[in-house]
Scaffold this motif. Structure first.
Motif, PDB file in Angstrom:
ATOM      1  N   ASP A  40      -8.621  -6.432   3.697  1.00 30.83           N
ATOM      2  CA  ASP A  40      -7.852  -6.254   4.937  1.00 30.83           C
ATOM      3  C   ASP A  40      -6.379  -6.021   4.629  1.00 30.83           C
ATOM      4  N   ARG A  41      -5.823  -6.830   3.729  1.00 30.78           N
ATOM      5  CA  ARG A  41      -4.405  -6.683   3.372  1.00 30.78           C
ATOM      6  C   ARG A  41      -4.129  -5.344   2.719  1.00 30.78           C
ATOM      7  N   LEU A  42      -4.994  -4.913   1.825  1.00 34.27           N
ATOM      8  CA  LEU A  42      -4.779  -3.635   1.152  1.00 34.27           C
ATOM      9  C   LEU A  42      -4.800  -2.479   2.139  1.00 34.27           C
ATOM     10  N   ALA A  43      -5.667  -2.549   3.135  1.00 30.18           N
ATOM     11  CA  ALA A  43      -5.770  -1.473   4.124  1.00 30.18           C
ATOM     12  C   ALA A  43      -4.643  -1.524   5.148  1.00 30.18           C
ATOM     13  N   GLU A  45      -1.438  -3.279   5.008  1.00 35.79           N
ATOM     14  CA  GLU A  45      -0.026  -3.350   4.628  1.00 35.79           C
ATOM     15  C   GLU A  45       0.523  -1.973   4.279  1.00 35.79           C
ATOM     16  N   GLU A  46       1.718  -1.940   3.705  1.00 34.56           N
ATOM     17  CA  GLU A  46       2.424  -0.695   3.449  1.00 34.56           C
ATOM     18  C   GLU A  46       1.623   0.305   2.613  1.00 34.56           C
ATOM     19  N   SER A  69      -0.451   6.118  -7.885  1.00 33.95           N
ATOM     20  CA  SER A  69       0.725   5.924  -8.738  1.00 33.95           C
ATOM     21  C   SER A  69       0.699   4.556  -9.412  1.00 33.95           C
ATOM     22  N   GLU A  70       1.520   4.438 -10.455  1.00 37.72           N
ATOM     23  CA  GLU A  70       1.636   3.159 -11.163  1.00 37.72           C
ATOM     24  C   GLU A  70       2.228   2.096 -10.236  1.00 37.72           C
ATOM     25  N   ARG A  71       3.174   2.495  -9.396  1.00 36.50           N
ATOM     26  CA  ARG A  71       3.770   1.559  -8.427  1.00 36.50           C
ATOM     27  C   ARG A  71       2.703   0.996  -7.486  1.00 36.50           C
ATOM     28  N   CYS A  72       1.825   1.868  -7.011  1.00 37.98           N
ATOM     29  CA  CYS A  72       0.739   1.459  -6.122  1.00 37.98           C
ATOM     30  C   CYS A  72      -0.200   0.501  -6.861  1.00 37.98           C
ATOM     31  N   ILE A  79      -0.906  -8.123  -4.932  1.00 37.66           N
ATOM     32  CA  ILE A  79      -1.578  -8.635  -3.729  1.00 37.66           C
ATOM     33  C   ILE A  79      -2.869  -9.345  -4.128  1.00 37.66           C
ATOM     34  N   ALA A  80      -3.601  -8.788  -5.087  1.00 36.00           N
ATOM     35  CA  ALA A  80      -4.839  -9.428  -5.555  1.00 36.00           C
ATOM     36  C   ALA A  80      -4.539 -10.793  -6.173  1.00 36.00           C
TER      37      ALA A  80
END
Length: 107
Positions: A40-43, A45-46, A69-72, A79-80
């Motif tokens: 849920d958070r991954l979907a 959030e930003e 990307s590496e940033r992503c 988050i995990a």
């Protein structure tokens, strides 16, 4: 990210806590709930990241997928770590190669 973090998640609740027994954070039901919350958070959030999958397998969480990307990737792993602290997580999240070709394609 295979090493568990010392934090054991939110305060215990449910039947085990009501009976005065500590809840086991590695119990499949609790882990499944935490995996769903991570998704849920991954979907939401930003990131809006839907290319990463988290599954409870053999007592650990398998985090797999491809990100742009590496940033992503770093954000997904952060988050995990927050959501799955105290659980064993095996991360296999790769960055998609999105660079321009350096030569013409031979046909």
């Amino acid at each position: 990210m295979s090493d568990p973090v010392g934090h054991r998640g939110p305060a215990a609740s449910g039947p085990a806590a009501a009976a005065g027994e500590p809840e086991n954070p590695e119990h499949p039901e609790n882990a499944e709930y935490r995996v769903a919350h991570l998704q849920d958070r991954l979907a939401a959030e930003e990131l809006g990241e839907l290319g990463v999958r988290a599954e409870f397998r053999a007592g650990a969480i398998a985090l797999t997928g491809t990100v742009p990307s590496e940033r992503c990737r770093e954000t997904v792993l952060r988050i995990a770590r927050e959501e799955l602290a105290g659980l064993t997580v095996h991360a296999d999240v790769v960055v998609a190669e999105a660079t321009r070709p350096d030569h013409a394609e031979e046909l």
